[in-house]
Design a protein around this motif. Sequence first.
Motif, PDB file in Angstrom:
ATOM      1  N   TYR A   1       0.745  -1.247   0.071  1.00  0.00           N
ATOM      2  CA  TYR A   1       0.063  -0.129   0.054  1.00  0.00           C
ATOM      3  C   TYR A   1       0.714   1.186  -0.088  1.00  0.00           C
ATOM      4  N   ILE A   2       1.859   1.345   0.740  1.00  0.00           N
ATOM      5  CA  ILE A   2       2.693   2.362   0.969  1.00  0.00           C
ATOM      6  C   ILE A   2       3.641   2.758  -0.229  1.00  0.00           C
ATOM      7  N   GLY A   3       4.050   1.587  -0.783  1.00  0.00           N
ATOM      8  CA  GLY A   3       4.771   1.590  -2.351  1.00  0.00           C
ATOM      9  C   GLY A   3       3.908   1.983  -3.518  1.00  0.00           C
ATOM     10  N   GLU A   4       2.597   1.558  -3.354  1.00  0.00           N
ATOM     11  CA  GLU A   4       1.712   2.127  -4.532  1.00  0.00           C
ATOM     12  C   GLU A   4       1.162   3.687  -4.300  1.00  0.00           C
ATOM     13  N   TRP A   5       0.953   3.875  -3.046  1.00  0.00           N
ATOM     14  CA  TRP A   5       0.469   5.260  -2.530  1.00  0.00           C
ATOM     15  C   TRP A   5       1.686   6.211  -3.081  1.00  0.00           C
ATOM     16  N   THR A   6       3.008   5.911  -2.757  1.00  0.00           N
ATOM     17  CA  THR A   6       4.183   6.846  -2.963  1.00  0.00           C
ATOM     18  C   THR A   6       4.348   6.799  -4.502  1.00  0.00           C
ATOM     19  N   ALA A   7       4.298   5.813  -5.259  1.00  0.00           N
ATOM     20  CA  ALA A   7       4.330   5.835  -6.847  1.00  0.00           C
ATOM     21  C   ALA A   7       3.104   6.512  -7.459  1.00  0.00           C
ATOM     22  N   THR A   8       1.919   6.476  -6.799  1.00  0.00           N
ATOM     23  CA  THR A   8       0.864   7.471  -7.440  1.00  0.00           C
ATOM     24  C   THR A   8       1.244   8.846  -7.112  1.00  0.00           C
TER      25      THR A   8
ATOM     26  N   GLN B   1       3.427  17.874   5.735  1.00  0.00           N
ATOM     27  CA  GLN B   1       4.400  17.337   6.573  1.00  0.00           C
ATOM     28  C   GLN B   1       3.923  15.967   7.373  1.00  0.00           C
ATOM     29  N   ALA B   2       2.601  15.953   7.837  1.00  0.00           N
ATOM     30  CA  ALA B   2       2.148  14.986   8.490  1.00  0.00           C
ATOM     31  C   ALA B   2       1.916  13.696   7.526  1.00  0.00           C
ATOM     32  N   GLU B   3       1.497  13.890   6.231  1.00  0.00           N
ATOM     33  CA  GLU B   3       1.418  12.650   5.434  1.00  0.00           C
ATOM     34  C   GLU B   3       2.943  12.160   5.064  1.00  0.00           C
ATOM     35  N   ALA B   4       3.910  12.929   5.074  1.00  0.00           N
ATOM     36  CA  ALA B   4       5.141  12.462   4.818  1.00  0.00           C
ATOM     37  C   ALA B   4       5.783  11.701   6.093  1.00  0.00           C
ATOM     38  N   ASP B   5       5.622  12.343   7.151  1.00  0.00           N
ATOM     39  CA  ASP B   5       5.917  11.722   8.357  1.00  0.00           C
ATOM     40  C   ASP B   5       5.479  10.324   8.263  1.00  0.00           C
ATOM     41  N   ALA B   6       4.035  10.115   8.130  1.00  0.00           N
ATOM     42  CA  ALA B   6       3.461   8.885   8.285  1.00  0.00           C
ATOM     43  C   ALA B   6       3.898   7.906   7.313  1.00  0.00           C
ATOM     44  N   LEU B   7       4.277   8.458   6.118  1.00  0.00           N
ATOM     45  CA  LEU B   7       4.814   7.593   4.969  1.00  0.00           C
ATOM     46  C   LEU B   7       6.228   6.981   5.472  1.00  0.00           C
ATOM     47  N   THR B   8       6.945   7.957   5.919  1.00  0.00           N
ATOM     48  CA  THR B   8       8.513   7.510   6.374  1.00  0.00           C
ATOM     49  C   THR B   8       8.144   6.574   7.422  1.00  0.00           C
ATOM     50  N   ALA B   9       7.327   6.637   8.456  1.00  0.00           N
ATOM     51  CA  ALA B   9       7.342   5.717   9.718  1.00  0.00           C
ATOM     52  C   ALA B   9       6.729   4.339   8.972  1.00  0.00           C
ATOM     53  N   TYR B  10       5.889   4.283   8.293  1.00  0.00           N
ATOM     54  CA  TYR B  10       5.434   3.046   7.747  1.00  0.00           C
ATOM     55  C   TYR B  10       6.509   2.484   6.965  1.00  0.00           C
ATOM     56  N   ALA B  11       7.162   3.264   5.995  1.00  0.00           N
ATOM     57  CA  ALA B  11       8.372   2.579   5.120  1.00  0.00           C
ATOM     58  C   ALA B  11       9.525   2.281   5.710  1.00  0.00           C
ATOM     59  N   GLU B  12       9.691   2.506   7.012  1.00  0.00           N
ATOM     60  CA  GLU B  12      10.935   1.928   7.641  1.00  0.00           C
ATOM     61  C   GLU B  12      10.945   0.490   7.785  1.00  0.00           C
TER      62      GLU B  12
END
Length: 52
Positions: A11-18, A28-39
């Motif tokens: 999901y994170i990969g597809e969200w980022t690709a989109t 900033q909140a979305e970027a922080d959440a994506l970074t946290a999950y992507a770890e």
Amino acid sequence: MPPLPDAHCRYIGEWTATKLRWGLTADQAEADALTAYAEACETTVVNYTLAS
């Protein structure tokens, strides 16, 4: 996020690709959440083609 933890990295990969494909921004909140999950997604590769 999808209810199944096994789907989070995809999901994170597809969200980022989109976001990248369409040149969308993230606050900033979305970027922080994506970074946290992507770890936890060390093997996830994001492939995308820019929209024309």
